[in-house]
Design a protein around this motif. Structure first.
Motif, PDB file in Angstrom:
ATOM      1  N   GLY A 167       0.824  -1.196   0.000  1.00  0.00           N
ATOM      2  CA  GLY A 167       0.000   0.000   0.000  1.00  0.00           C
ATOM      3  C   GLY A 167       0.857   1.245   0.000  1.00  0.00           C
ATOM      4  O   GLY A 167       2.082   1.199   0.090  1.00  0.00           O
ATOM      5  N   LEU A 168       0.182   2.364  -0.087  1.00  0.00           N
ATOM      6  CA  LEU A 168       0.839   3.661  -0.183  1.00  0.00           C
ATOM      7  C   LEU A 168       1.158   4.238   1.191  1.00  0.00           C
ATOM      8  O   LEU A 168       0.498   3.919   2.181  1.00  0.00           O
ATOM      9  CB  LEU A 168      -0.065   4.643  -0.931  1.00  0.00           C
ATOM     10  N   VAL A 169       2.165   5.101   1.215  1.00  0.00           N
ATOM     11  CA  VAL A 169       2.495   5.884   2.402  1.00  0.00           C
ATOM     12  C   VAL A 169       2.325   7.345   2.003  1.00  0.00           C
ATOM     13  O   VAL A 169       2.856   7.779   0.974  1.00  0.00           O
ATOM     14  CB  VAL A 169       3.929   5.615   2.895  1.00  0.00           C
ATOM     15  N   LEU A 170       1.563   8.090   2.815  1.00  0.00           N
ATOM     16  CA  LEU A 170       1.268   9.482   2.508  1.00  0.00           C
ATOM     17  C   LEU A 170       1.712  10.397   3.645  1.00  0.00           C
ATOM     18  O   LEU A 170       1.465  10.095   4.821  1.00  0.00           O
ATOM     19  CB  LEU A 170      -0.233   9.683   2.273  1.00  0.00           C
TER      20      LEU A 170
ATOM     21  N   PHE B 284      -6.380  12.814  -5.700  1.00  0.00           N
ATOM     22  CA  PHE B 284      -5.484  11.676  -5.497  1.00  0.00           C
ATOM     23  C   PHE B 284      -6.302  10.425  -5.171  1.00  0.00           C
ATOM     24  O   PHE B 284      -6.031   9.336  -5.684  1.00  0.00           O
ATOM     25  CB  PHE B 284      -4.487  11.989  -4.377  1.00  0.00           C
ATOM     26  N   ALA B 285      -7.325  10.578  -4.330  1.00  0.00           N
ATOM     27  CA  ALA B 285      -8.192   9.442  -3.981  1.00  0.00           C
ATOM     28  C   ALA B 285      -8.906   8.908  -5.218  1.00  0.00           C
ATOM     29  O   ALA B 285      -9.042   7.691  -5.382  1.00  0.00           O
ATOM     30  CB  ALA B 285      -9.201   9.848  -2.910  1.00  0.00           C
ATOM     31  N   ALA B 286      -9.339   9.803  -6.096  1.00  0.00           N
ATOM     32  CA  ALA B 286     -10.009   9.366  -7.324  1.00  0.00           C
ATOM     33  C   ALA B 286      -9.062   8.567  -8.215  1.00  0.00           C
ATOM     34  O   ALA B 286      -9.475   7.607  -8.858  1.00  0.00           O
ATOM     35  CB  ALA B 286     -10.564  10.579  -8.076  1.00  0.00           C
TER      36      ALA B 286
ATOM     37  N   ARG C  62      -5.857   3.125  -0.900  1.00  0.00           N
ATOM     38  CA  ARG C  62      -4.705   2.215  -0.916  1.00  0.00           C
ATOM     39  C   ARG C  62      -3.619   2.591   0.070  1.00  0.00           C
ATOM     40  O   ARG C  62      -2.576   1.938   0.114  1.00  0.00           O
ATOM     41  CB  ARG C  62      -4.137   2.144  -2.331  1.00  0.00           C
ATOM     42  N   ALA C  63      -3.823   3.640   0.852  1.00  0.00           N
ATOM     43  CA  ALA C  63      -2.781   4.057   1.798  1.00  0.00           C
ATOM     44  C   ALA C  63      -2.835   3.178   3.044  1.00  0.00           C
ATOM     45  O   ALA C  63      -3.890   2.996   3.645  1.00  0.00           O
ATOM     46  CB  ALA C  63      -2.958   5.525   2.175  1.00  0.00           C
TER      47      ALA C  63
ATOM     48  N   LEU D  42      -8.787   8.031   1.773  1.00  0.00           N
ATOM     49  CA  LEU D  42      -7.520   7.549   1.211  1.00  0.00           C
ATOM     50  C   LEU D  42      -7.031   6.258   1.871  1.00  0.00           C
ATOM     51  O   LEU D  42      -6.206   5.538   1.311  1.00  0.00           O
ATOM     52  CB  LEU D  42      -6.437   8.617   1.377  1.00  0.00           C
ATOM     53  N   ALA D  43      -7.501   5.986   3.071  1.00  0.00           N
ATOM     54  CA  ALA D  43      -6.959   4.909   3.900  1.00  0.00           C
ATOM     55  C   ALA D  43      -7.578   3.550   3.576  1.00  0.00           C
ATOM     56  O   ALA D  43      -8.800   3.409   3.507  1.00  0.00           O
ATOM     57  CB  ALA D  43      -7.190   5.232   5.375  1.00  0.00           C
ATOM     58  N   ALA D  44      -6.708   2.565   3.409  1.00  0.00           N
ATOM     59  CA  ALA D  44      -7.153   1.180   3.228  1.00  0.00           C
ATOM     60  C   ALA D  44      -7.739   0.677   4.552  1.00  0.00           C
ATOM     61  O   ALA D  44      -7.498   1.265   5.618  1.00  0.00           O
ATOM     62  CB  ALA D  44      -5.952   0.313   2.830  1.00  0.00           C
TER      63      ALA D  44
END
Length: 165
Positions: free
Chosen positions: A30-33, A87-89, A94-95, A124-126
């Motif tokens: 997953g992503l790190v923001l 970004f979410a779109a 996936r963060a 944004l959060a998984a």
């Protein structure tokens, strides 16, 4: 307590929380923001402790020390009230780790000016993502979670993203 001692305690707590959060996402894709690049200190620490990850950093403008800037493809500039939904779109929920450091340092002002932020963080959060923040985030999708030992109450906040029903 002097302002210097308070600042030192804040930075010690911040490092402890960042290290704890990085360990907590080991093995998770997953992503790190980094929401609020600022001068780039926490971004720089995150990329040191998570060298295998791309870390997306968001801020109104790039004012960080040049040594603490992410590569252009991982730097999202502009008003986060617009860049986070975009970004979410594009990336979805996936963060797995979000570090929220988008405050002015005046809690009363932030409560009004950043009222929109918790909902965007949740978007944004998984599921079961870890969200760490220097300020309280209130959203029904975010469940408060205990911080590591040694972090003073109210100095930092941690949440897990509830699974979408």
């Amino acid at each position: 307590m002097s302002r210097l001692d308070s600042f030192i305690r804040r930075l010690e707590a911040q490092r402890r929380v960042l290290d704890w959060a990085a360990a907590a996402i080991t093995g998770r894709d997953g992503l790190v923001l980094e929401l609020g690049l600022g001068n780039g200190r926490t971004y720089d620490h995150l990329r040191e402790i998570l060298p295998e990850r791309v870390i997306y950093a968001f801020d109104r403008e790039a004012r960080a020390n040049p040594r603490s800037l992410p590569p252009p493809e991982a730097l999202v500039l502009g008003d986060m009230a617009q860049t986070l939904p975009a970004f979410a779109a594009a990336h979805g929920r996936r963060a797995v780790l979000l570090h929220v450091d988008a405050t002015t340092g005046v809690p009363e002002r932030d409560a009004v000016a950043l009222a929109w932020l918790p909902g965007h963080v949740a978007a944004l959060a998984a599921d079961d993502a870890l969200i760490i923040s220097g300020s309280e985030l209130i959203d029904e999708a975010l469940l408060a979670t205990p911080l590591p030992e040694g972090v003073p109450l109210g100095r930092y906040f941690a949440y897990r993203r509830r699974a979408k029903a």
